[in-house]
Write a protein that holds these residues in place. Structure first.
Motif, PDB file in Angstrom:
ATOM      1  N   CYS A 109      42.817  46.667  41.154  1.00  0.00           N
ATOM      2  CA  CYS A 109      42.824  45.308  41.686  1.00  0.00           C
ATOM      3  C   CYS A 109      44.254  44.881  42.019  1.00  0.00           C
ATOM      4  CB  CYS A 109      42.233  44.383  40.623  1.00  0.00           C
ATOM      5  SG  CYS A 109      42.198  42.648  41.050  1.00  0.00           S
ATOM      6  N   CYS A 160      40.466  40.723  35.784  1.00  0.00           N
ATOM      7  CA  CYS A 160      40.330  39.341  36.280  1.00  0.00           C
ATOM      8  C   CYS A 160      38.940  39.036  36.825  1.00  0.00           C
ATOM      9  CB  CYS A 160      41.387  39.048  37.340  1.00  0.00           C
ATOM     10  SG  CYS A 160      41.054  39.816  38.932  1.00  0.00           S
ATOM     11  N   CYS A 216      45.636  42.505  40.764  1.00  0.00           N
ATOM     12  CA  CYS A 216      46.244  42.082  39.496  1.00  0.00           C
ATOM     13  C   CYS A 216      46.656  43.279  38.640  1.00  0.00           C
ATOM     14  CB  CYS A 216      45.274  41.203  38.702  1.00  0.00           C
ATOM     15  SG  CYS A 216      44.016  42.122  37.810  1.00  0.00           S
ATOM     16  N   CYS A 226      36.841  43.846  39.008  1.00  0.00           N
ATOM     17  CA  CYS A 226      38.053  44.138  38.251  1.00  0.00           C
ATOM     18  C   CYS A 226      37.780  43.899  36.766  1.00  0.00           C
ATOM     19  CB  CYS A 226      39.189  43.243  38.736  1.00  0.00           C
ATOM     20  SG  CYS A 226      40.661  43.350  37.690  1.00  0.00           S
TER      21      CYS A 226
HETATM   22 ZN    ZN Z   1      42.008  41.886  38.908  1.00  0.00          ZN
END
Ligand code: ZN
Length: 240
Positions: A150, A132, A152, A129
């Protein structure tokens, strides 16, 4: 004595070999050679050149097109290691081969059993990712529709060195160390025209430089043995 017999003797008597590979070793596994005439770069993708698509800036500007190209042209999930991959993995098991330094991103050396592999250009099997840093496997990429993201919300990027990007300095340093400290360097399936990877072999200061490639390379005159033939044919003769 012919070149095959000479090479056979060198391998028999050596316990300090490093293998340097390019696309040519994976062609018999069904993965096209990036830069050969029939390779990836002669195929068009709309009006955009493959070099442009597989670049750092293009990835961030047009991830959708990037992934469309990437999934269909750079990932060969069903490719299996061939005789050559297995042959060199066996040399490592026998304690003759110290390391494999490869320009390939296909993971075939590892699938054949090689342990000490330095992937100069990364691997399609690793993805992370961009926000993150979480890692994702190849299946996650293949199963994603269009652009893999991802949990996130960040865009996932393959751990592959794209155009405009530098090689990983840690991997480069380790690869350089192996090449600079081995006694025999066997170079397989690369035209040795891609920098900086190709420049690595200049660090070799051992006894025997062996070049095995279908076509001639700019380094042929520096080599102790040059074999312009198919790597599978060469390995079959070495195993005899
Ligand atoms: Zn991520």
């Amino acid at each position: 004595m012919d070149n095959i017999q000479k090479l056979k003797d060198i391998i028999t008597n050596s316990d300090s070999i490093v293998l340097f590979t390019g696309a040519g070793i994976s062609v018999p596994s069904g993965i096209p050679d990036f830069r050969s005439a029939s390779g990836l770069y002669s195929q068009s993708f709309g009006n955009i050149s493959p070099e442009e698509i597989i670049s750092h800036s293009f990835f961030y500007q047009n991830p959708k097109i990037f992934y469309k190209y990437y999934k269909t042209h750079l990932i060969y999930k069903d490719a299996k290691p061939n005789k050559a991959h297995f042959y060199f993995a066996e040399l490592e098991k026998q304690g003759k081969l110290n390391a494999v330094v490869t320009q390939n991103i296909d993971n075939l050396h590892q699938l054949a059993g090689s342990k000490n592999v330095y992937e100069l250009h990364g691997s399609v099997y690793r993805n992370y990712c961009t926000k993150c840093g979480k890692f994702y496997d190849l299946n996650y990429i293949l199963e994603s529709i269009e652009v893999p993201t991802c949990q996130c919300g960040g865009i996932i990027k393959p751990d592959v060195v794209l155009y405009e990007e530098a090689l990983d300095s840690d991997i480069l340093e380790k690869a350089l160390f192996e090449i600079a400290n081995c006694k025999c360097l066997i170079v397989v399936g690369t035209s040795l025209t891609v920098y900086p990877a190709a420049g690595l072999i200049r660090y070799f200061k051992g006894d025997n430089l062996i070049l095995i490639n279908k076509q001639a390379t700019p380094y042929d005159s520096y080599a102790n043995i040059v074999i312009n033939d198919d790597i599978i044919k060469v390995v079959e003769q070495l195993e005899n």
